[in-house]
Design an enzyme around this catalytic site. Sequence first.
Site, PDB file in Angstrom:
ATOM      1  N   PHE A   1     -12.014  -8.170  13.057  1.00 51.13           N
ATOM      2  CA  PHE A   1     -10.864  -8.590  12.261  1.00 51.13           C
ATOM      3  C   PHE A   1     -10.458  -7.475  11.299  1.00 51.13           C
ATOM      4  O   PHE A   1     -11.302  -6.896  10.624  1.00 51.13           O
ATOM      5  CB  PHE A   1     -11.192  -9.871  11.476  1.00 51.13           C
ATOM      6  CG  PHE A   1     -10.080 -10.288  10.558  1.00 51.13           C
ATOM      7  CD1 PHE A   1      -8.851 -10.680  11.086  1.00 51.13           C
ATOM      8  CD2 PHE A   1     -10.237 -10.274   9.186  1.00 51.13           C
ATOM      9  CE1 PHE A   1      -7.809 -11.046  10.250  1.00 51.13           C
ATOM     10  CE2 PHE A   1      -9.198 -10.646   8.342  1.00 51.13           C
ATOM     11  CZ  PHE A   1      -7.982 -11.033   8.874  1.00 51.13           C
ATOM     12  N   GLN A   2      -9.195  -7.183  11.270  1.00 56.24           N
ATOM     13  CA  GLN A   2      -8.617  -6.120  10.419  1.00 56.24           C
ATOM     14  C   GLN A   2      -9.292  -4.770  10.650  1.00 56.24           C
ATOM     15  O   GLN A   2      -9.412  -3.967   9.734  1.00 56.24           O
ATOM     16  CB  GLN A   2      -8.665  -6.515   8.942  1.00 56.24           C
ATOM     17  CG  GLN A   2      -7.690  -7.642   8.616  1.00 56.24           C
ATOM     18  CD  GLN A   2      -7.461  -7.839   7.135  1.00 56.24           C
ATOM     19  OE1 GLN A   2      -8.322  -7.579   6.313  1.00 56.24           O
ATOM     20  NE2 GLN A   2      -6.274  -8.337   6.781  1.00 56.24           N
TER      21      GLN A   2
ATOM     22  N   LYS B   1     -17.736  -1.530   5.225  1.00 51.15           N
ATOM     23  CA  LYS B   1     -18.131  -2.474   4.181  1.00 51.15           C
ATOM     24  C   LYS B   1     -19.648  -2.470   3.939  1.00 51.15           C
ATOM     25  O   LYS B   1     -20.102  -2.539   2.798  1.00 51.15           O
ATOM     26  CB  LYS B   1     -17.678  -3.872   4.615  1.00 51.15           C
ATOM     27  CG  LYS B   1     -17.775  -4.920   3.537  1.00 51.15           C
ATOM     28  CD  LYS B   1     -17.199  -6.241   4.052  1.00 51.15           C
ATOM     29  CE  LYS B   1     -17.259  -7.311   2.984  1.00 51.15           C
ATOM     30  NZ  LYS B   1     -16.690  -8.583   3.482  1.00 51.15           N
TER      31      LYS B   1
ATOM     32  N   MET C   1      23.885   9.114   3.115  1.00 54.02           N
ATOM     33  CA  MET C   1      23.758  10.395   3.803  1.00 54.02           C
ATOM     34  C   MET C   1      24.005  10.238   5.300  1.00 54.02           C
ATOM     35  O   MET C   1      24.637  11.095   5.923  1.00 54.02           O
ATOM     36  CB  MET C   1      22.373  11.005   3.549  1.00 54.02           C
ATOM     37  CG  MET C   1      22.238  12.437   4.015  1.00 54.02           C
ATOM     38  SD  MET C   1      23.467  13.539   3.283  1.00 54.02           S
ATOM     39  CE  MET C   1      22.531  14.289   1.947  1.00 54.02           C
TER      40      MET C   1
ATOM     41  N   GLU D   1       0.818  -1.218   0.000  1.00 53.32           N
ATOM     42  CA  GLU D   1       0.000   0.000   0.000  1.00 53.32           C
ATOM     43  C   GLU D   1       0.852   1.268   0.000  1.00 53.32           C
ATOM     44  O   GLU D   1       0.437   2.295  -0.522  1.00 53.32           O
ATOM     45  CB  GLU D   1      -0.951   0.003   1.200  1.00 53.32           C
ATOM     46  CG  GLU D   1      -2.066  -1.041   1.122  1.00 53.32           C
ATOM     47  CD  GLU D   1      -1.657  -2.408   1.655  1.00 53.32           C
ATOM     48  OE1 GLU D   1      -0.457  -2.627   1.930  1.00 53.32           O
ATOM     49  OE2 GLU D   1      -2.542  -3.285   1.796  1.00 53.32           O
TER      50      GLU D   1
END
Lengths: 168, 574
Positions: free
Chosen positions: B117-118, B167, B474, B55
């Site tokens: 869940f999630q 959802k 760096m 993502e």
Amino acid sequence: MEKMEKNESHAISLLVSNKPGVLIRVALVFGRRGYNIDSLVVSPTHDPRFSRMTIVASGDLPTLWQIIKQLNKLVDVIHAHDHTGEIVVERELALIKVKCPADQRTEILQITEHFKGDTVDLTEDTIMIQVTGSSEMLDSMMVMLEKFSIIETVRSGKLIMARGHEST
Amino acid sequence: MQKSKKKLKTGADALLECIHKHGVKYIFGHPGGAAIPIFDALVGSPLKFILTRHEQGATHMADGVARATGRAGVVLVTSGPGATNTITGLITSQMDSTPMVVITGQTITPMLGLDAFQEADVSGISYPVVKHSYLVKNVHDIPRIVKEAFYLAESGRPGPVLIDIPKDIASTLFEPNYDVAMDLPGYHVPSHGDPVAISQAADYLNKARKPLLLIGHGTVIANAGPAVRYLAETMQIPVTNTLLGKGGFPETHALSLGMLGMHGTAYANKAVVGCDLIMSIGSRWDDRIVGRLKDFCPDAIKIHVDIDPAEMGKMVVPHCSIVGDARLVIEELNTQLKKGDTTDWIKQINRWKKQFPLSYKKHGGLKMQYILDELYQMTKGKAVITADVGQHQMWAAQFCKVDHRFHWITTGGAGTMGFGMPAAIGAQMARPDALVVAVVGDGGFQMTLSELATAAVNKVPIKVLIMNNRYLGMVRQWQNLFYDDRLSGVDLEGNPDFVKLAESYGIKGFRIKRNAEVHKVLAAALAYREGPCVIEAVVEKEDNVYPMIPAGAAISEMVLGPPKKKMAKPVGST
């Protein structure tokens, strides 16, 4: 510059959208900059789309200016305004529960009367006082009551409103 | 009376239709359980979904679209970890004011807050890293929210907006009303600046003898470039730009000083120290450019033009501040100019340019500077260059001059490793005819390298130039200069063979090992148009970027090359 660093107490009034999460967004603006909120009042307005927040916070001025600007940037904040130094009507309500055996009742009632407070509950050895006024006045009353041993206090937090046609 | 027969749609259908109506072509993202109704609606939708491998990659691709076009890039991910993986991309976009709309799936409304869940409190997590965020609780709000989200993302000071959609809301059937008004009573976009402040600025400019324009990302975003050019040329004012201001004013112009700041050109920084007026147009006086604040141009008049009132006085306290759209403000200012005399100042600057040019050793080990210089000479500023963060980024900023807006894409404020390559994919998809080169380090590249698959599958012809010095260069530079060369956690042992890695994705791989190969290999890679390609440049392991102003130091403390004595530890942030 020294003056700028001085910590001062500021009363900020916000008109915000009446939506979930707005309080967190506002609190984050303070928290991110290490600014402590001394008191915070959220209440409905006459228009159900908006809520009013009155926040008292103390800290250095440059940070406070930054906070006000960042508050105004929030999409859910209609406006944020620091009323410090302006002539506004300022009120706070306190409920104070004090240990009050019969022999001290008179003195406590005298103090209550002096500060235009009301007795809202009385038992054998306790008294609950309700008092309304400026935050400083409530502070003075608390000092006077300290020697009687305060059991608990609940304060509403400061409320302010701009005078005349000025918007708060 | 016949009742109008409107077709019922799901929340997901309406969502995608609104996004499509806004002119969006691509959505970048990754599916998951809570987002399945939206993915279902994608079937048959004119929107093209680009499946990324992570993502974070999706957010940088959307950011690449935004920075290559000025329009919001769109991301679609699922709930929980899918959504939290976008946070890095959101802060990258927020810090650099780029428009992005991120849509996250969410658990069904009856399960909100029950540790489903999630489930993650995504709107809650997002607050500090977005311009605004929504949790959709009513399907009828979808058309308004999408409209507001794009407006918020793209208007004023742009930024990312997140829409969290449970959802069940995405699956609900309803009769959408697309012709809905926005409801944003607390959002105002400044446009024309205060005329009094503009006149005051004109007055200051007309009196200045050693003026300097500092242009930032705001100049690019507002398309104020032509107005700024008119101002600079009419008044003969030199122009320096921030890292993100590249493209706001042609860096090949005689009045350009290139980038200023920590690793900016010596002449730009000397001009900042020597000027009697500095006018920032769409920059936020970032700590990379002002150094020690109290020593920043103490005697110069400072003018600040910015669309965000919260930037006024945040860092530098200006003598004159103008809140407004950079283009409109400068166009108005341009009507009030009296030609000043800056001849001596320009002469002085030209002496500095001759005396302190950007330079590097052209023989010996293979240097990033040489490759970037060569890349620039070969593309003549026509390429869209994306850069990650680190040494390669600073050298790219120094040697790849940019003349036009949307030709330079890099992560500035957030300094996000892993940005460069996915951003190039997004930029290339938004501008299929452009030549897009991602300049990345071996460290940053490996943070999002799985997006090579996305580039390969979609045949996105980006060139990924990996500067491989087997170090996190760096950080190594800082440890070398300020911490007695006590190297800690910077050795990238275990790097893969990047050419073979590319080939395993079906991507063409090139390698540069010697100076003599640079031109030939770059030419072959630039000519390759059949799909993406990777060019691994095996560069000198230890090299430091100069000029350098240590963090938190005054600009006058700039060092031009390896210091002869030990440098004090910087007091500034990073």
